[in-house]
Design an enzyme around this catalytic site. Structure first.
Site, mmCIF file in Angstrom:
data_model
loop_
_atom_site.group_PDB
_atom_site.id
_atom_site.type_symbol
_atom_site.label_atom_id
_atom_site.label_comp_id
_atom_site.label_asym_id
_atom_site.label_seq_id
_atom_site.Cartn_x
_atom_site.Cartn_y
_atom_site.Cartn_z
ATOM 1 N N ARG A 144 31.355 43.262 42.725
ATOM 2 C CA ARG A 144 30.961 43.623 41.358
ATOM 3 C C ARG A 144 29.982 44.780 41.237
ATOM 4 O O ARG A 144 29.858 45.360 40.171
ATOM 5 C CB ARG A 144 30.376 42.387 40.660
ATOM 6 C CG ARG A 144 31.449 41.485 40.078
ATOM 7 C CD ARG A 144 30.828 40.338 39.324
ATOM 8 N NE ARG A 144 30.284 39.362 40.255
ATOM 9 C CZ ARG A 144 29.462 38.372 39.907
ATOM 10 N NH1 ARG A 144 29.075 38.246 38.647
ATOM 11 N NH2 ARG A 144 29.021 37.515 40.811
ATOM 12 N N ARG A 147 39.667 44.791 39.117
ATOM 13 C CA ARG A 147 39.507 43.381 38.784
ATOM 14 C C ARG A 147 39.946 43.107 37.335
ATOM 15 O O ARG A 147 40.649 42.135 37.057
ATOM 16 C CB ARG A 147 38.046 43.008 39.046
ATOM 17 C CG ARG A 147 37.502 41.801 38.379
ATOM 18 C CD ARG A 147 37.703 40.541 39.172
ATOM 19 N NE ARG A 147 37.841 39.437 38.261
ATOM 20 C CZ ARG A 147 36.908 38.545 37.984
ATOM 21 N NH1 ARG A 147 35.778 38.563 38.641
ATOM 22 N NH2 ARG A 147 37.120 37.607 37.115
ATOM 23 N N ARG A 158 30.253 40.888 51.927
ATOM 24 C CA ARG A 158 30.622 40.931 50.501
ATOM 25 C C ARG A 158 30.563 42.341 49.935
ATOM 26 O O ARG A 158 30.228 42.537 48.767
ATOM 27 C CB ARG A 158 29.720 39.988 49.687
ATOM 28 C CG ARG A 158 29.701 38.551 50.203
ATOM 29 C CD ARG A 158 30.999 37.804 49.979
ATOM 30 N NE ARG A 158 31.252 37.500 48.602
ATOM 31 C CZ ARG A 158 30.959 36.356 47.989
ATOM 32 N NH1 ARG A 158 30.402 35.386 48.653
ATOM 33 N NH2 ARG A 158 31.256 36.178 46.740
ATOM 34 N N TYR A 185 32.877 22.466 49.950
ATOM 35 C CA TYR A 185 33.508 22.717 48.638
ATOM 36 C C TYR A 185 34.598 21.680 48.340
ATOM 37 O O TYR A 185 34.760 21.237 47.202
ATOM 38 C CB TYR A 185 34.113 24.124 48.595
ATOM 39 C CG TYR A 185 33.061 25.215 48.570
ATOM 40 C CD1 TYR A 185 32.460 25.596 47.382
ATOM 41 C CD2 TYR A 185 32.654 25.850 49.743
ATOM 42 C CE1 TYR A 185 31.492 26.591 47.337
ATOM 43 C CE2 TYR A 185 31.695 26.842 49.721
ATOM 44 C CZ TYR A 185 31.109 27.200 48.514
ATOM 45 O OH TYR A 185 30.148 28.176 48.492
ATOM 46 N N ASP A 218 39.191 35.201 49.680
ATOM 47 C CA ASP A 218 38.061 34.273 49.618
ATOM 48 C C ASP A 218 38.286 33.161 50.647
ATOM 49 O O ASP A 218 39.426 32.837 50.974
ATOM 50 C CB ASP A 218 37.908 33.673 48.223
ATOM 51 C CG ASP A 218 36.539 32.988 48.085
ATOM 52 O OD1 ASP A 218 35.542 33.711 47.958
ATOM 53 O OD2 ASP A 218 36.475 31.752 48.168
HETATM 54 O O1 1CP Z 1 33.789 42.113 50.416
HETATM 55 C C1 1CP Z 1 33.937 41.074 51.040
HETATM 56 O O2 1CP Z 1 33.030 40.574 51.749
HETATM 57 C C2 1CP Z 1 35.315 40.431 51.062
HETATM 58 C C3 1CP Z 1 35.563 39.393 50.121
HETATM 59 C C4 1CP Z 1 34.899 38.027 50.133
HETATM 60 C C5 1CP Z 1 34.401 37.230 51.181
HETATM 61 C C6 1CP Z 1 34.230 37.616 52.645
HETATM 62 C C7 1CP Z 1 34.813 37.253 48.966
HETATM 63 C C8 1CP Z 1 35.212 37.719 47.632
HETATM 64 N N1 1CP Z 1 34.345 36.014 49.298
HETATM 65 C C9 1CP Z 1 34.058 35.977 50.638
HETATM 66 C C10 1CP Z 1 33.557 34.852 51.429
HETATM 67 C C11 1CP Z 1 32.960 33.684 50.752
HETATM 68 N N2 1CP Z 1 33.370 33.038 49.607
HETATM 69 C C12 1CP Z 1 31.882 32.943 51.281
HETATM 70 C C13 1CP Z 1 31.217 33.241 52.593
HETATM 71 C C14 1CP Z 1 30.285 34.382 52.503
HETATM 72 C C15 1CP Z 1 28.966 34.117 51.820
HETATM 73 O O3 1CP Z 1 28.249 33.204 52.246
HETATM 74 O O4 1CP Z 1 28.665 34.849 50.870
HETATM 75 C C16 1CP Z 1 31.615 31.867 50.410
HETATM 76 C C17 1CP Z 1 30.544 30.809 50.540
HETATM 77 C C18 1CP Z 1 32.569 31.936 49.353
HETATM 78 C C19 1CP Z 1 32.733 30.989 48.210
HETATM 79 C C20 1CP Z 1 32.651 31.724 46.950
HETATM 80 N N3 1CP Z 1 33.675 32.441 46.410
HETATM 81 C C21 1CP Z 1 31.515 31.923 46.143
HETATM 82 C C22 1CP Z 1 30.124 31.385 46.425
HETATM 83 C C23 1CP Z 1 29.859 30.211 45.580
HETATM 84 C C24 1CP Z 1 28.600 29.483 46.031
HETATM 85 O O5 1CP Z 1 28.701 28.269 46.290
HETATM 86 O O6 1CP Z 1 27.523 30.108 46.141
HETATM 87 C C25 1CP Z 1 31.897 32.743 45.062
HETATM 88 C C26 1CP Z 1 31.068 33.214 43.920
HETATM 89 C C27 1CP Z 1 33.262 33.077 45.265
HETATM 90 C C28 1CP Z 1 34.098 33.993 44.431
HETATM 91 C C29 1CP Z 1 34.219 35.345 45.002
HETATM 92 N N4 1CP Z 1 34.678 35.635 46.268
HETATM 93 C C30 1CP Z 1 34.735 36.993 46.451
HETATM 94 C C31 1CP Z 1 34.288 37.602 45.230
HETATM 95 C C32 1CP Z 1 34.232 39.087 44.967
HETATM 96 C C33 1CP Z 1 33.972 36.555 44.343
HETATM 97 C C34 1CP Z 1 33.492 36.702 42.908
HETATM 98 C C35 1CP Z 1 34.658 36.547 42.008
HETATM 99 C C36 1CP Z 1 34.486 37.278 40.773
HETATM 100 O O7 1CP Z 1 34.707 38.511 40.765
HETATM 101 O O8 1CP Z 1 34.144 36.628 39.784
#
Ligand code: 1CP
Length: 348
Positions: free
Chosen positions: A25, A34, A21, A148, A71
Site C-alpha cells: 500500500r 489493486r 512486504r 489463523y 499471501d
Molecule cells: O511484498 C510482499 O512481501 C509479498 C506479499 C505478502 C507476503 C509475503 C503479503 C501480501 N502477505 C505476506 C505474508 C504474510 N501474510 C504474513 C507473514 C509476514 C508478516 O509477518 O508480515 C502474515 C502474518 C500474513 C497474514 C496477513 N495477510 C495479514 C496480517 C494480519 C495480522 O494478523 O497481523 C494481512 C493484513 C494480510 C493481507 C495482506 N497480505 C499481503 C498484503 C499486501 C495484504 C493487505 C491486503 C490489502 O491490500 O488490503
C-alpha cells in the site's frame, strides 16, 4: 545473482537488499493495480496483476530481489477453508478449525493443486524479471498458519490455540501435520515454476514458550526445509522466525543435531541485536535483516541504523532487510533512500 550468492555465503560486490512486504500500500502504483483487481484475493488470483505488483518494488526501488505477491493464508484457503479480507480488519476464516471432526474439511493435495494461479504468477514473473534479480517464493510456517486457522483471524494472545496446545496437543499436531504436507507440495511447485529462493515466515513464533516452540513450531519448519534441501540443493532457503532471538543457539543446535544444515539464511527480527546473531550463528548461516521498520519514517534514523548494521556484519554473509514488514504509510522516497544507501555504503 548477487542475492543468491549472498545466501550461499559467497563474496558479493555489495550487500544485497530487499524488504519484507515490499509490494504494498505504500506504493501508489500498487494501489492502482489493486483498485483495478477489486479486492486483495482477486489480485492474488489474477496472475498478470500479481506479477505486475511483484515486479514494482524492483523497478521503483532497485531492490535485489522480488518476492512473489500472494499471501500465506492462500494455503489454508485452498485446503478448504473460507477466507475473507474485510476492509481494515485483516483476514477472517468463518469456519475455524476447533475439533477433530473439522479436520475432514482440510485437504493438502487439493491445496497444492488449486494454487495454480500462484505457479502462473511465478512463471510469468520469472520470464519478465531482469536476469540479475532473484524471485523469492514464500509460505507461512505451519505454526503461524495454524494460529489463523484455529483463532479464525489475527489474535492478541492466541488463547484458543494455546488452550488446544495444552489440552489437546494431539489435535494441534494433526493440524500442523496437514499444513506441513500442503506446504511441502506447494513449495516444491513454486520451485518447479521458477522461484530462485524460498522464505518461510513464522511471524508468530514468539507467541510460544521456548519448549512449546521447539515441539509445535521449529520441528515442522525443519521438516519442510529438510524435504526441500534434499530435492533442490541449489535453491537457498530462508527461515524468519520472529521473536525467537533469545533462542537462536538452542534452535540452531536442534537443527544441527538432525544433520547437515537444511536451510541457508537465518532471518533476524528487529528486536534481536544482529551482532549477537552473528556471534551465535555466523559461519553456519548467512544472516538477513534487521533494520527496525519504523526507522523508515526518518532519513537520519535510516542512515544511523544502516551504518550500525553494516559495521556489525562487515566480513560476514549478509542480506540487508527490515526486521519485519514495511508499513503502509512510509514514503517511497525514504524506502528508495534506504536501498541506495545500503548499496553505496556496502560497495567493496
Ligand atoms: O511484498 C510482499 O512481501 C509479498 C506479499 C505478502 C507476503 C509475503 C503479503 C501480501 N502477505 C505476506 C505474508 C504474510 N501474510 C504474513 C507473514 C509476514 C508478516 O509477518 O508480515 C502474515 C502474518 C500474513 C497474514 C496477513 N495477510 C495479514 C496480517 C494480519 C495480522 O494478523 O497481523 C494481512 C493484513 C494480510 C493481507 C495482506 N497480505 C499481503 C498484503 C499486501 C495484504 C493487505 C491486503 C490489502 O491490500 O488490503
Amino acid at each position: 545473482m548477487v542475492f543468491i550468492d549472498a545466501c550461499f555465503g559467497k563474496e558479493t560486490p555489495y550487500t544485497p537488499i530487499w524488504m519484507m512486504r515490499q509490494a504494498g500500500r505504500y506504493l501508489p502504483q500498487y494501489m492502482v493495480v489493486r483498485e483495478r483487481a477489486g479486492d486483495f484475493l482477486s489480485l492474488c488470483r489474477d496472475y498478470r496483476a500479481a506479477s505486475e505488483v511483484t515486479i514494482q518494488p524492483v523497478e521503483i526501488l532497485g531492490v535485489d530481489a522480488a518476492i512473489l505477491f500472494s499471501d500465506i493464508l492462500v494455503v489454508p484457503m485452498q485446503m478448504g477453508m473460507d477466507l475473507r479480507f474485510e476492509a481494515g480488519e485483516g483476514p477472517r476464516f468463518s469456519d475455524p478449525i476447533r475439533s477433530q471432526s473439522d479436520l475432514a474439511r482440510l485437504d493438502p493435495q487439493k491445496a497444492a493443486a488449486e494454487l495454480g494461479y500462484v505457479y502462473d504468477t511465478i512463471s510469468l514473473t520469472r520470464s519478465r524479471l531482469a536476469a540479475d534479480k532473484a524471485l523469492i517464493g514464500f509460505c507461512g510456517a505451519p505454526w503461524t498458519i495454524a494460529t489463523y486457522m484455529i483463532e479464525g483471524g489475527g489474535s492478541k494472545n492466541y488463547a484458543v490455540c494455546k488452550r488446544m496446545l495444552y489440552e489437546n496437543p494431539q489435535l494441534l499436531h494433526e493440524i500442523l501435520r496437514l499444513v506441513t504436507e500442503a506446504t511441502k507440495l506447494y513449495l516444491a511447485h513454486q520451485i518447479g515454476s521458477g522461484v530462485d529462493a524460498v522464505q518461510i515466515f513464522d511471524s508468530w513464533a514468539g507467541a510460544l514458550e521456548p519448549s512449546a516452540y521447539e515441539e509445535f513450531g521449529w520441528r515442522y519448519i525443519l521438516e519442510i526445509t529438510e524435504f526441500l534441501k534434499a530435492k533442490f540443493p541449489h535453491i537457498p532457503l530462508i527461515v524468519f522466525a520472529k521473536g525467537t532471538g533469545a533462542q537462536m543457539s538452542r534452535l540452531s543446535s536442534i537443527a544441527a543435531r538432525r544433520g547437515e544444515a537444511s536451510f541457508d539464511v537465518w532471518g533476524v527480527d528487529w528486536s534481536t541485536p544482529i551482532e549477537l546473531a552473528r556471534e551465535q550463528l555466523g559461519g553456519k548461516f548467512a544472516l538477513q535483516g534487521n533494520l527496525e521498520p519504523m526507522r523508515l519514517y526518518d532519513r537520519g534514523a535510516i542512515e544511523s541504523g544502516v551504518r550500525e548494521i553494516l559495521v556489525a556484519m562487515k566480513g560476514a554473509a549478509h542480506i540487508f532487510n527490515l526486521g519485519h514488514g514495511i508499513l503502509p504509510d512510509v514514503s517511497v522516497q525514504n524506502a528508495k533512500y534506504l536501498v541506495d544507501l545500503v548499496h553505496e555504503l556496502s560497495a567493496r
